[in-house]
Design an enzyme around this catalytic site. Structure first.
Site, short mmCIF file in Angstrom:
data_model
loop_
_atom_site.label_atom_id
_atom_site.label_comp_id
_atom_site.label_asym_id
_atom_site.label_seq_id
_atom_site.Cartn_x
_atom_site.Cartn_y
_atom_site.Cartn_z
N LYS A 26 -5.86 8.32 -5.24
CA LYS A 26 -7.06 8.02 -6.02
C LYS A 26 -7.93 9.28 -6.00
CE LYS A 26 -10.63 4.47 -6.56
NZ LYS A 26 -11.76 5.38 -6.87
N ASP A 28 -10.87 12.06 -6.78
CA ASP A 28 -12.34 12.03 -6.85
C ASP A 28 -12.80 12.92 -8.00
OD1 ASP A 28 -14.92 11.44 -6.25
OD2 ASP A 28 -15.03 12.69 -4.46
N GLU A 165 -9.94 10.63 -1.62
CA GLU A 165 -10.74 9.44 -1.86
C GLU A 165 -10.03 8.14 -1.47
OE1 GLU A 165 -13.24 7.20 -5.43
OE2 GLU A 165 -12.18 9.05 -5.84
#
Length: 311
Positions: A26, A28, A165
Site C-alpha cells: 500500500k 503512500d 504504509e
C-alpha cells in the site's frame, strides 16, 4: 471514471490468507488513473479531477494508446515514498515550476491494475489476467509495475520494517469494479490515514500570528458536520503558510460544527467554512470518534474528504 476501492481490514494486520489472494504494498502517494483513450494523456485523481499538468515527467504514458491504468503517484525520498515531499508539488500547475520539479524531484507512477488495453475493456477479466496484461505493456520512463507477493504475513512484516504504509490483499479471481468499495480488495495500514475538513484554526501561543493548530471535521451519513479533533503537529514551513492562507480566505463568524467542541479546543479558535481538505496521519480513534495524535501532512485538492465513518 472512478477507481475501485479497498475495504479496510477488520483490525490492523488482519488480512485474508490463502492461495486465492495476492498481496501488494500500500503505497503512500496519490491515486491516479492514467487515461489515453482520447489520444492524449489524462491523469485523473480519485475524485475525478484532472491532475495531468502536475506531473509532466509522466507524459510518456501517451505512448500506450487506448489504455487506462490504475496506480499511485509517489515521490521517493531515501528509497521510500514520502507524502510530505509529494505534497510540495501536487498542487502546482505552472508549467515552469512543474518542469523544475520534474527535474529536481521527479515522481514515479506505480501501476497495479489496468481497465482498458489498446481500446479493449478488460474490467470483467480476473485480477490475474489483468496483471498478466500489465506484464506485457512497454511502460515508459518513470512508470513501474507495483510488485505482487504471495505471502501477506511476510509482506506485512517487511513493510513494517521498512516504514512503508501497509498492504493490500486482492482476490485473484476478482473483476475490476469502478467506483465500488469491494471486499475483493482488503487494505490494512501500519498507521491510519484519512482526509478531513479544516473547520477552524488557532494562532501560535507566542503571538506570532502564525498557524498553530487546526480543528478538523467530517460529515456523517446524515450530513452533520462532526468534530474529529485538534491537530498542531506537521504545521511547519510551506505547508503552514499555504494552509494559513487557505483558511483565512474562508472566515466564518460562528462555529460550523453540528456537535459539541470541547471548550479547551474552542477557546481562541477562528472558524472557517469547511471547504479546505487536508491529509492526516493518526494513531487511532477514541470511542467518541476523535483522532488520537493527528498529524497534518498536506493540503488535498485531488480528492474529497473521508466521511465520519471512515477509519
Amino acid at each position: 471514471m472512478e477507481p475501485m476501492l479497498a475495504t479496510p481490514a477488520a483490525r490492523t494486520g488482519a488480512l485474508p490468507r490463502g492461495p486465492q489472494w495476492a498481496y501488494e504494498v500500500k503505497w503512500d502517494g496519490v491515486r491516479a488513473l492514467a487515461d489515453t483513450t482520447t489520444g492524449v494523456l489524462r491523469l485523473w485523481s480519485r475524485g475525478g479531477r484532472d491532475v495531468t499538468p502536475a506531473y509532466p515527467e509522466l507524459s510518456g504514458l501517451v505512448d500506450l494508446p487506448g489504455t487506462v491504468l490504475d496506480g499511485e503517484v509517489v515521490l521517493l525520498d531515501g528509497g521510500r515514498p514520502s507524502f510530505a515531499a509529494l505534497a510540495e508539488r501536487m498542487h502546482v500547475r505552472d508549467p515552469r515550476r512543474t518542469a523544475a520539479f520534474a527535474r529536481s524531484r521527479p515522481v514515479t507512477y506505480l501501476v497495479f491494475d489496468v481497465l482498458r488495453v489498446a481500446g479493449t475493456d478488460v474490467t470483467s477479466r480476473a485480477y490475474d489476467e489483468r496483471r498478466a496484461l500489465l506484464d506485457g505493456l512497454p511502460l515508459p520512463d518513470r512508470v513501474q509495475l507495483s510488485p505482487v507477493y504471495p505471502d501477506g504475513d511476510e509482506l506485512w512484516a517487511v513493510t513494517a520494517e521498512h516504514g512503508l504504509e501497509g498492504v493490500v490483499a486482492k482476490r485473484r479471481s476478482s473483476v475490476y469494479r469502478p467506483g465500488v468499495r469491494s471486499a475483493d480488495w482488503v487494505k490494512s495500514a501500519h498507521q491510519h490515514h484519512r482526509t478531513a475538513l479544516v473547520v477552524g484554526w488557532r494562532e501560535e501561543t507566542s503571538g506570532s500570528g502564525r498557524l498553530g493548530a487546526v480543528l478538523l471535521g467530517a460529515h456523517d451519513a446524515d450530513g452533520r458536520l462532526r468534530y474529529l479533533g485538534r491537530a498542531g503537529s506537521g504545521l511547519t514551513g510551506a505547508l503552514a503558510t499555504a494552509l494559513h492562507a487557505a483558511v483565512t480566505a474562508q472566515p466564518r463568524d460562528t462555529c460550523p460544527f453540528d456537535d459539541d467542541v470541547p471548550p479547551l479546543d474552542a477557546r481562541g479558535t477562528r472558524w472557517c467554512a469547511p471547504v479546505v481538505v487536508v491529509d492526516t496521519r493518526y494513531l487511532n480513534r477514541t470511542p467518541t470518534g476523535r483522532l488520537r495524535q493527528p498529524v497534518v501532512r498536506g493540503v488535498r485538492t485531488d480528492t474529497d474528504p473521508d466521511p465520519w465513518e471512515q477509519q
